[in-house]
Structures are given as C-alpha cells and as structure tokens.
Design a protein around this motif. Structure first.
Motif, PDB file in Angstrom:
ATOM      1  N   MET A 193       0.828  -1.178   0.000  1.00  9.80           N
ATOM      2  CA  MET A 193       0.000   0.000   0.000  1.00  9.80           C
ATOM      3  C   MET A 193       0.881   1.254   0.000  1.00  9.80           C
ATOM      4  O   MET A 193       1.874   1.308   0.710  1.00  9.80           O
ATOM      5  CB  MET A 193      -0.877   0.011   1.249  1.00  9.80           C
ATOM      6  N   LYS A 194       0.484   2.244  -0.794  1.00 10.59           N
ATOM      7  CA  LYS A 194       1.220   3.502  -0.847  1.00 10.59           C
ATOM      8  C   LYS A 194       0.959   4.303   0.420  1.00 10.59           C
ATOM      9  O   LYS A 194      -0.187   4.406   0.866  1.00 10.59           O
ATOM     10  CB  LYS A 194       0.751   4.337  -2.030  1.00 10.59           C
ATOM     11  N   PRO A 195       2.005   4.908   1.016  1.00 15.42           N
ATOM     12  CA  PRO A 195       1.751   5.779   2.171  1.00 15.42           C
ATOM     13  C   PRO A 195       0.981   7.019   1.721  1.00 15.42           C
ATOM     14  O   PRO A 195       1.170   7.520   0.621  1.00 15.42           O
ATOM     15  CB  PRO A 195       3.149   6.140   2.672  1.00 15.42           C
ATOM     16  N   SER A 196       0.084   7.479   2.566  1.00 18.30           N
ATOM     17  CA  SER A 196      -0.730   8.642   2.239  1.00 18.30           C
ATOM     18  C   SER A 196      -0.233   9.864   2.985  1.00 18.30           C
ATOM     19  O   SER A 196       0.323   9.771   4.079  1.00 18.30           O
ATOM     20  CB  SER A 196      -2.189   8.382   2.599  1.00 18.30           C
ATOM     21  N   ALA A 197      -0.461  11.034   2.366  1.00 20.11           N
ATOM     22  CA  ALA A 197      -0.090  12.326   2.944  1.00 20.11           C
ATOM     23  C   ALA A 197      -0.989  13.373   2.306  1.00 20.11           C
ATOM     24  O   ALA A 197      -1.666  13.109   1.312  1.00 20.11           O
ATOM     25  CB  ALA A 197       1.374  12.640   2.678  1.00 20.11           C
ATOM     26  N   LEU A 198      -0.997  14.587   2.870  1.00 22.38           N
ATOM     27  CA  LEU A 198      -1.787  15.687   2.337  1.00 22.38           C
ATOM     28  C   LEU A 198      -0.942  16.949   2.280  1.00 22.38           C
ATOM     29  O   LEU A 198      -0.295  17.314   3.266  1.00 22.38           O
ATOM     30  CB  LEU A 198      -3.016  15.941   3.217  1.00 22.38           C
ATOM     31  N   SER A 199      -0.949  17.604   1.109  1.00 24.44           N
ATOM     32  CA  SER A 199      -0.270  18.895   0.952  1.00 24.44           C
ATOM     33  C   SER A 199      -1.152  19.814   0.121  1.00 24.44           C
ATOM     34  O   SER A 199      -2.155  19.383  -0.454  1.00 24.44           O
ATOM     35  CB  SER A 199       1.100  18.709   0.287  1.00 24.44           C
ATOM     36  N   THR A 200      -0.767  21.074   0.045  1.00 25.77           N
ATOM     37  CA  THR A 200      -1.530  22.050  -0.720  1.00 25.77           C
ATOM     38  C   THR A 200      -0.602  23.145  -1.220  1.00 25.77           C
ATOM     39  O   THR A 200       0.536  23.273  -0.767  1.00 25.77           O
ATOM     40  CB  THR A 200      -2.658  22.674   0.132  1.00 25.77           C
ATOM     41  N   HIS A 201      -1.080  23.912  -2.159  1.00 25.20           N
ATOM     42  CA  HIS A 201      -0.468  25.192  -2.516  1.00 25.20           C
ATOM     43  C   HIS A 201      -1.550  26.090  -3.063  1.00 25.20           C
ATOM     44  O   HIS A 201      -2.626  25.630  -3.437  1.00 25.20           O
ATOM     45  CB  HIS A 201       0.727  25.037  -3.465  1.00 25.20           C
ATOM     46  N   VAL A 202      -1.266  27.403  -3.058  1.00 25.19           N
ATOM     47  CA  VAL A 202      -2.265  28.388  -3.447  1.00 25.19           C
ATOM     48  C   VAL A 202      -1.658  29.322  -4.485  1.00 25.19           C
ATOM     49  O   VAL A 202      -0.553  29.842  -4.302  1.00 25.19           O
ATOM     50  CB  VAL A 202      -2.748  29.216  -2.237  1.00 25.19           C
ATOM     51  N   LEU A 203      -2.395  29.526  -5.584  1.00 18.52           N
ATOM     52  CA  LEU A 203      -1.979  30.454  -6.628  1.00 18.52           C
ATOM     53  C   LEU A 203      -2.997  31.579  -6.741  1.00 18.52           C
ATOM     54  O   LEU A 203      -4.204  31.334  -6.818  1.00 18.52           O
ATOM     55  CB  LEU A 203      -1.849  29.727  -7.967  1.00 18.52           C
ATOM     56  N   ASP A 204      -2.509  32.806  -6.729  1.00 19.95           N
ATOM     57  CA  ASP A 204      -3.331  33.998  -6.904  1.00 19.95           C
ATOM     58  C   ASP A 204      -3.435  34.230  -8.412  1.00 19.95           C
ATOM     59  O   ASP A 204      -2.537  34.798  -9.027  1.00 19.95           O
ATOM     60  CB  ASP A 204      -2.663  35.172  -6.186  1.00 19.95           C
ATOM     61  N   THR A 205      -4.522  33.764  -9.014  1.00 22.68           N
ATOM     62  CA  THR A 205      -4.654  33.847 -10.464  1.00 22.68           C
ATOM     63  C   THR A 205      -4.940  35.268 -10.941  1.00 22.68           C
ATOM     64  O   THR A 205      -4.687  35.580 -12.101  1.00 22.68           O
ATOM     65  CB  THR A 205      -5.740  32.886 -10.986  1.00 22.68           C
ATOM     66  N   ALA A 206      -5.442  36.134 -10.070  1.00 13.22           N
ATOM     67  CA  ALA A 206      -5.681  37.527 -10.461  1.00 13.22           C
ATOM     68  C   ALA A 206      -4.360  38.252 -10.688  1.00 13.22           C
ATOM     69  O   ALA A 206      -4.224  39.051 -11.609  1.00 13.22           O
ATOM     70  CB  ALA A 206      -6.511  38.246  -9.405  1.00 13.22           C
ATOM     71  N   ALA A 207      -3.378  37.972  -9.847  1.00 14.61           N
ATOM     72  CA  ALA A 207      -2.066  38.619  -9.958  1.00 14.61           C
ATOM     73  C   ALA A 207      -1.061  37.759 -10.715  1.00 14.61           C
ATOM     74  O   ALA A 207       0.014  38.239 -11.068  1.00 14.61           O
ATOM     75  CB  ALA A 207      -1.522  38.939  -8.562  1.00 14.61           C
ATOM     76  N   GLY A 208      -1.373  36.485 -10.925  1.00 14.40           N
ATOM     77  CA  GLY A 208      -0.456  35.590 -11.614  1.00 14.40           C
ATOM     78  C   GLY A 208       0.766  35.224 -10.790  1.00 14.40           C
ATOM     79  O   GLY A 208       1.856  35.060 -11.333  1.00 14.40           O
ATOM     80  N   ILE A 209       0.574  35.083  -9.458  1.00  9.92           N
ATOM     81  CA  ILE A 209       1.688  34.791  -8.555  1.00  9.92           C
ATOM     82  C   ILE A 209       1.269  33.747  -7.519  1.00  9.92           C
ATOM     83  O   ILE A 209       0.083  33.547  -7.276  1.00  9.92           O
ATOM     84  CB  ILE A 209       2.165  36.065  -7.814  1.00  9.92           C
ATOM     85  N   PRO A 210       2.253  33.112  -6.864  1.00 10.31           N
ATOM     86  CA  PRO A 210       1.921  32.268  -5.713  1.00 10.31           C
ATOM     87  C   PRO A 210       1.335  33.140  -4.601  1.00 10.31           C
ATOM     88  O   PRO A 210       1.725  34.306  -4.449  1.00 10.31           O
ATOM     89  CB  PRO A 210       3.263  31.678  -5.283  1.00 10.31           C
ATOM     90  N   ALA A 211       0.415  32.604  -3.832  1.00 10.76           N
ATOM     91  CA  ALA A 211      -0.233  33.346  -2.747  1.00 10.76           C
ATOM     92  C   ALA A 211       0.597  33.241  -1.478  1.00 10.76           C
ATOM     93  O   ALA A 211       0.312  32.431  -0.591  1.00 10.76           O
ATOM     94  CB  ALA A 211      -1.648  32.846  -2.539  1.00 10.76           C
ATOM     95  N   GLU A 212       1.621  34.063  -1.384  1.00 16.47           N
ATOM     96  CA  GLU A 212       2.493  34.079  -0.202  1.00 16.47           C
ATOM     97  C   GLU A 212       1.780  34.754   0.966  1.00 16.47           C
ATOM     98  O   GLU A 212       1.142  35.790   0.800  1.00 16.47           O
ATOM     99  CB  GLU A 212       3.781  34.843  -0.512  1.00 16.47           C
ATOM    100  N   GLY A 213       1.899  34.161   2.146  1.00 16.79           N
ATOM    101  CA  GLY A 213       1.366  34.767   3.361  1.00 16.79           C
ATOM    102  C   GLY A 213      -0.085  34.448   3.665  1.00 16.79           C
ATOM    103  O   GLY A 213      -0.681  35.083   4.532  1.00 16.79           O
ATOM    104  N   MET A 214      -0.669  33.464   2.996  1.00 16.73           N
ATOM    105  CA  MET A 214      -2.054  33.100   3.273  1.00 16.73           C
ATOM    106  C   MET A 214      -2.112  32.097   4.424  1.00 16.73           C
ATOM    107  O   MET A 214      -1.398  31.096   4.422  1.00 16.73           O
ATOM    108  CB  MET A 214      -2.744  32.493   2.057  1.00 16.73           C
ATOM    109  N   ALA A 215      -2.982  32.371   5.385  1.00 15.91           N
ATOM    110  CA  ALA A 215      -3.184  31.436   6.492  1.00 15.91           C
ATOM    111  C   ALA A 215      -4.072  30.287   6.023  1.00 15.91           C
ATOM    112  O   ALA A 215      -5.035  30.494   5.285  1.00 15.91           O
ATOM    113  CB  ALA A 215      -3.826  32.144   7.673  1.00 15.91           C
ATOM    114  N   ILE A 216      -3.695  29.084   6.449  1.00 17.31           N
ATOM    115  CA  ILE A 216      -4.443  27.866   6.128  1.00 17.31           C
ATOM    116  C   ILE A 216      -4.598  27.061   7.410  1.00 17.31           C
ATOM    117  O   ILE A 216      -3.641  26.910   8.174  1.00 17.31           O
ATOM    118  CB  ILE A 216      -3.710  27.000   5.081  1.00 17.31           C
ATOM    119  N   GLU A 217      -5.792  26.544   7.615  1.00 17.61           N
ATOM    120  CA  GLU A 217      -6.033  25.630   8.718  1.00 17.61           C
ATOM    121  C   GLU A 217      -6.490  24.287   8.166  1.00 17.61           C
ATOM    122  O   GLU A 217      -7.216  24.240   7.177  1.00 17.61           O
ATOM    123  CB  GLU A 217      -7.114  26.157   9.658  1.00 17.61           C
TER     124      GLU A 217
END
Length: 115
Positions: free
Chosen positions: A1-25
């Motif tokens: 069985m493959k080990p499972s994990a969870l990750s994310t990233h956020v892109l600000d499509t209005a500005a065309g940049i990564p969303a630096e400084g966004m809080a995530i819970e």
C-alpha cells in the motif's frame, strides 16, 4: 500500500503569482471537529511541511480552510466576496499523496486533486 499524505499550494490567479502569506487551517471533522494545523504559505504559495505527513495520516473527512479575504486585503486588493474558502475532502488510506491546490482570485476559486 502507498503511504498517504496531504499537501496544498495556493496560486493567486488575479495577480499571476503564488499566494504568499495566506493562512491555512486543517481540521479533522470526525468524530468531532478539531483543528490539527494552522500554517502560513511561503513565497512559493506552499506550506513548508505537509499538512498531514505519512506518519500522522489517518483516513477520514477533513476541511482545509484558506483565509482568502485577509490575504487579498493585506495585498491592498478588494477581497471581493471571498472570506474563508472551505474545502471538505475525504481521504482514504493507501491512495498515495493527496495534493489539493487552490487557484483563486477575489471573485472565484477552483481546485482539483493534484500530484
């Protein structure tokens, strides 16, 4: 069985940049809602560590809560009608890495299961 994990990233499509400084819970929703992680995205719009690494992964229902409104307000942009974007996901054991990207602007967002 493959080990499972969870990750994310956020892109600000209005500005065309990564969303630096966004809080995530990350919340585990069962048996009772419980916050597991609160983190801030880095310069690449990613978290510095997986939200759920393989060693703490447990199958179940989770919510990712992205604080989009405060992110846009901090950038001096009109946050539009977005406040907190909530994604409710079901994670199963043995499915490998779950990656949940968020693409957003002040007016809309989309997501998918990435790799």
């Amino acid at each position: 069985m493959k080990p499972s994990a969870l990750s994310t990233h956020v892109l600000d499509t209005a500005a065309g940049i990564p969303a630096e400084g966004m809080a995530i819970e990350l919340w585990r929703m069962e048996p009772e809602p419980r916050r597991l992680v609160r983190t801030i995205t880095n310069a690449d719009g990613r978290t510095d560590a997986p939200l759920l690494p393989p060693e703490t992964f447990a199958p179940g229902r989770y919510e990712l809560r992205f604080e989009a409104g405060p992110y846009f307000a901090a950038r001096g942009a009109d946050p539009g009608y977005l406040g907190t974007v909530v994604l409710n996901v079901g994670l199963r054991e043995g499915q490998g890495h779950y990656h949940v990207p968020l693409l957003l602007s002040p007016w809309s967002y989309s997501t998918y299961r990435g790799s």
